[in-house]
Scaffold this motif. Structure first.
Motif, PDB file in Angstrom:
ATOM      1  N   TRP A  82       0.852  -1.185   0.000  1.00  0.00           N
ATOM      2  CA  TRP A  82       0.000   0.000   0.000  1.00  0.00           C
ATOM      3  C   TRP A  82       0.887   1.233   0.000  1.00  0.00           C
ATOM      4  N   GLY A  83       0.414   2.315  -0.608  1.00  0.00           N
ATOM      5  CA  GLY A  83       1.147   3.570  -0.590  1.00  0.00           C
ATOM      6  C   GLY A  83       2.265   3.615  -1.607  1.00  0.00           C
ATOM      7  N   THR A  84       3.121   4.600  -1.470  1.00  0.00           N
ATOM      8  CA  THR A  84       4.240   4.805  -2.379  1.00  0.00           C
ATOM      9  C   THR A  84       5.269   5.691  -1.686  1.00  0.00           C
ATOM     10  N   LEU A  85       6.427   5.855  -2.307  1.00  0.00           N
ATOM     11  CA  LEU A  85       7.489   6.726  -1.769  1.00  0.00           C
ATOM     12  C   LEU A  85       7.740   6.385  -0.293  1.00  0.00           C
TER      13      LEU A  85
ATOM     14  N   VAL B  86      -8.778  -9.304  10.177  1.00  0.00           N
ATOM     15  CA  VAL B  86      -7.441  -9.314  10.794  1.00  0.00           C
ATOM     16  C   VAL B  86      -6.364  -9.331   9.714  1.00  0.00           C
ATOM     17  N   GLY B  87      -5.307  -8.592   9.955  1.00  0.00           N
ATOM     18  CA  GLY B  87      -4.146  -8.610   9.079  1.00  0.00           C
ATOM     19  C   GLY B  87      -2.920  -8.067   9.784  1.00  0.00           C
ATOM     20  N   GLU B  88      -1.829  -7.958   9.037  1.00  0.00           N
ATOM     21  CA  GLU B  88      -0.566  -7.441   9.552  1.00  0.00           C
ATOM     22  C   GLU B  88      -0.013  -6.421   8.575  1.00  0.00           C
ATOM     23  N   THR B  89       0.742  -5.467   9.086  1.00  0.00           N
ATOM     24  CA  THR B  89       1.434  -4.491   8.247  1.00  0.00           C
ATOM     25  C   THR B  89       2.881  -4.385   8.697  1.00  0.00           C
ATOM     26  N   ILE B  90       3.793  -4.411   7.727  1.00  0.00           N
ATOM     27  CA  ILE B  90       5.212  -4.146   7.979  1.00  0.00           C
ATOM     28  C   ILE B  90       5.538  -2.771   7.398  1.00  0.00           C
TER      29      ILE B  90
ATOM     30  N   GLY C  16      11.805   4.230   8.789  1.00  0.00           N
ATOM     31  CA  GLY C  16      11.588   5.643   8.500  1.00  0.00           C
ATOM     32  C   GLY C  16      10.330   5.971   7.736  1.00  0.00           C
ATOM     33  N   ASN C  17       9.506   4.987   7.404  1.00  0.00           N
ATOM     34  CA  ASN C  17       8.325   5.245   6.577  1.00  0.00           C
ATOM     35  C   ASN C  17       7.086   5.554   7.398  1.00  0.00           C
ATOM     36  N   TRP C  18       6.146   6.228   6.737  1.00  0.00           N
ATOM     37  CA  TRP C  18       4.812   6.430   7.265  1.00  0.00           C
ATOM     38  C   TRP C  18       3.925   5.251   6.894  1.00  0.00           C
ATOM     39  N   SER C  19       2.911   5.036   7.711  1.00  0.00           N
ATOM     40  CA  SER C  19       1.968   3.944   7.476  1.00  0.00           C
ATOM     41  C   SER C  19       0.572   4.438   7.844  1.00  0.00           C
ATOM     42  N   THR C  20      -0.463   3.795   7.295  1.00  0.00           N
ATOM     43  CA  THR C  20      -1.823   4.298   7.472  1.00  0.00           C
ATOM     44  C   THR C  20      -1.859   5.774   7.091  1.00  0.00           C
ATOM     45  N   TYR C  21      -1.326   6.071   5.917  1.00  0.00           N
ATOM     46  CA  TYR C  21      -1.262   7.462   5.459  1.00  0.00           C
ATOM     47  C   TYR C  21      -1.841   7.559   4.065  1.00  0.00           C
ATOM     48  N   PRO C  22      -2.647   8.601   3.768  1.00  0.00           N
ATOM     49  CA  PRO C  22      -3.089   9.673   4.654  1.00  0.00           C
ATOM     50  C   PRO C  22      -3.926   9.138   5.829  1.00  0.00           C
TER      51      PRO C  22
ATOM     52  N   LYS D  26      -3.550  11.768  -4.315  1.00  0.00           N
ATOM     53  CA  LYS D  26      -3.814  12.136  -5.695  1.00  0.00           C
ATOM     54  C   LYS D  26      -2.609  12.750  -6.390  1.00  0.00           C
ATOM     55  N   THR D  27      -1.559  13.071  -5.637  1.00  0.00           N
ATOM     56  CA  THR D  27      -0.398  13.737  -6.227  1.00  0.00           C
ATOM     57  C   THR D  27       0.592  12.780  -6.828  1.00  0.00           C
ATOM     58  N   VAL D  28       0.599  11.522  -6.369  1.00  0.00           N
ATOM     59  CA  VAL D  28       1.508  10.505  -6.892  1.00  0.00           C
ATOM     60  C   VAL D  28       0.749   9.210  -7.042  1.00  0.00           C
ATOM     61  N   SER D  29       1.296   8.295  -7.825  1.00  0.00           N
ATOM     62  CA  SER D  29       0.652   7.014  -8.007  1.00  0.00           C
ATOM     63  C   SER D  29       0.637   6.238  -6.709  1.00  0.00           C
TER      64      SER D  29
END
Length: 267
Positions: free
Chosen positions: A127-130, A153-157, A161-167, A262-265
């Motif tokens: 999920w996400g980018t950059l 239920v799931g897991e996220t890695i 230094g990254n953001w997660s659940t963003y926005p 909306k600014t990046v893929s």
């Protein structure tokens, strides 16, 4: 106030969270040393998903031997084995090695058989980018067709230094694309010296809180926007569990920040 963040208590056996802010979700961790045994029952018309965090155990559910469950050394080293525990089910866990497991539970009116979700059945992706890229592991979600009443239920890695659940997003009302779900995050951090920050806020409820995330912490979120960032130098993990009126997921982004996607893929 709807913000409940804390360390899980130390000890062995079944360790329940002391938080009571969620009306539907409950959460426990299980810690056993090699050779130790835990017997339990899914009481109060509740279903659970036991997710092996580390180590191996032999499980018996409803008097059926499921064999040896678990193979990863820790949450960063592979995909999980999980066991769905229907309401009213008795279970026994015999640790073959030192082991840890997470056990989120939620209300259930479903009578079904217990089942194992093997690592190869876990749906993975990105999920996400950059610098807000994160890697998901969907264990028990409606699209996979596995029977459950209300648990998701799931897991996220989250990479270093990254953001997660963003926005930041919320899922507190049934309003178009947004669906009502309570949620908990249970965190592990790959270095004992590292940390992350979670922001949990609600203009409607009138709170805005930042919490320092370290290993073995959790947050319960019956409502509110939320977003997480990990400090550079270590990976972050969180198990996410949701429960609501149905198992169709949907969220609303914070309108002040939703434009970011909306600014990046996002692919």
């Amino acid at each position: 106030m709807g913000h409940h963040f804390h360390h899980m208590e130390a000890g062995s056996g079944l360790i329940p969270s002391q938080d009571q802010s969620c009306a539907l979700l409950k959460f426990s961790v299980i810690r056993l040393g090699a050779g130790e045994r835990l017997d339990g029952t899914m009481e109060g018309a509740r279903e659970g998903l036991l997710v092996i965090l580390s180590g191996k155990c032999r499980m018996e559910v409803a008097e059926t031997d499921l064999g040896v469950i678990g193979e990863r050394a820790n949450v960063f080293s592979g995909l999980p084995h999980s066991v769905y525990l229907p309401r009213g089910t008795t279970y026994s866990i015999c640790a073959e090695t030192a082991m840890e497991a997470a056990l989120p539970t939620a209300p259930s009116d479903l009578d079904t058989e217990p089942y194992v979700i093997a690592p190869e059945e876990v749906n993975t992706g990105r999920w996400g980018t950059l610098n807000y890229t994160r890697h998901f592991r969907e264990i028990l979600v409606a699209p996979n067709g596995l029977p459950a009443a209300s648990l998701i239920v799931g897991e996220t890695i989250t990479p270093s230094g990254n953001w997660s659940t963003y926005p930041p997003h919320k899922h507190e009302t049934d309003n178009g694309a947004e669906k009502m779900h309570e949620e908990i995050y249970y965190f592990r951090v790959s270095s004992p010296d590292s940390f992350g920050i979670i922001q949990h806020y609600s203009p409607v409820q009138g709170y805005d809180h930042m919490h320092r995330v370290v290993d073995d912490t959790m947050i319960a979120m019956p409502h509110g926007y939320h977003t997480y960032v990990g400090a550079p130098g270590a990976q972050s993990y969180y198990l996410w569990a949701l429960a609501g009126p149905d198992r169709v997921q949907g969220a609303s982004f914070d309108p002040k920040l939703g434009w970011v996607q909306k600014t990046v893929s996002m692919i």
